[in-house]
Enzyme design. Sequence first.
Site, mmCIF file in Angstrom:
data_model
loop_
_atom_site.group_PDB
_atom_site.id
_atom_site.type_symbol
_atom_site.label_atom_id
_atom_site.label_comp_id
_atom_site.label_asym_id
_atom_site.label_seq_id
_atom_site.Cartn_x
_atom_site.Cartn_y
_atom_site.Cartn_z
ATOM 1 C CG HIS A 15 -30.520 13.531 9.153
ATOM 2 N ND1 HIS A 15 -29.477 14.190 9.895
ATOM 3 C CD2 HIS A 15 -30.172 13.980 7.772
ATOM 4 C CE1 HIS A 15 -28.566 14.749 8.897
ATOM 5 N NE2 HIS A 15 -29.179 14.862 7.865
ATOM 6 C CB CYS A 34 -29.665 18.979 6.555
ATOM 7 S SG CYS A 34 -28.292 18.022 6.047
ATOM 8 C CG HIS A 40 -31.378 14.619 3.241
ATOM 9 N ND1 HIS A 40 -31.679 15.445 4.455
ATOM 10 C CD2 HIS A 40 -29.920 14.295 3.754
ATOM 11 C CE1 HIS A 40 -30.882 16.129 5.016
ATOM 12 N NE2 HIS A 40 -29.966 15.495 4.890
ATOM 13 C CG HIS A 42 -26.300 11.928 5.517
ATOM 14 N ND1 HIS A 42 -25.429 12.824 4.556
ATOM 15 C CD2 HIS A 42 -27.077 12.803 5.867
ATOM 16 C CE1 HIS A 42 -25.928 13.834 4.837
ATOM 17 N NE2 HIS A 42 -26.972 14.044 5.726
ATOM 18 C CG ASP A 80 -28.396 -0.195 8.164
ATOM 19 O OD1 ASP A 80 -28.048 0.683 7.723
ATOM 20 O OD2 ASP A 80 -28.308 -1.484 7.834
ATOM 21 C CG HIS A 81 -31.680 0.086 5.764
ATOM 22 N ND1 HIS A 81 -30.494 -0.284 5.973
ATOM 23 C CD2 HIS A 81 -31.761 0.409 4.319
ATOM 24 C CE1 HIS A 81 -29.851 -0.307 4.533
ATOM 25 N NE2 HIS A 81 -30.606 -0.103 3.736
ATOM 26 C CD GLU A 125 -24.453 14.377 8.476
ATOM 27 O OE1 GLU A 125 -25.241 14.406 9.282
ATOM 28 O OE2 GLU A 125 -24.112 15.584 8.070
HETATM 29 NI NI NI Z 1 -27.987 15.730 6.251
#
Ligand code: NI
Length: 135
Positions: A15, A34, A40, A42, A80-81, A125
């Site tokens: 995100h 972020c 990047h 998580h 996911d992914h 997160e």
């Molecule tokens: Ni983040």
Amino acid sequence: MKVKVSRKAHFNAAHRLYRKDWDDAKNNLVFGKCNNPNYHGHNYELVVSVTGEIDPETGFVIDMKILKDLIKSEIEDALDHKNLNVEVPEFKTLNPTAENIVIVIYNKLLPHIDSNKELEVVLYETPRNFVTYNG
Ligand code: NI
């Protein structure tokens, strides 16, 4: 007697947190790392809980297999992914913060939970940062 039944799940996603209507300086100030324009990732951890009366016939509040399959089809397959900003329609105009992601997850699951039961979603997160939503 009400019992809370919980299932853990997890997904990886990328995100970026930013507002188009703010300049780079303000986005960096508020969102820090972020706001990386290259996104990047998580490793999100999820705890989905359903609270309700025990069915006297089965002894279950909810069949864990049903809950597992529901999380797979509604959440893991959707998130996911994925790059949340780019690939998940809910975040086209909504900043994918942990707070907003947990509400999106809750809203995806809620229609599948019996109305006499209560749903709660906890989203990690990072191992230390997590949010909780129960409607
Ligand atoms: Ni983040």
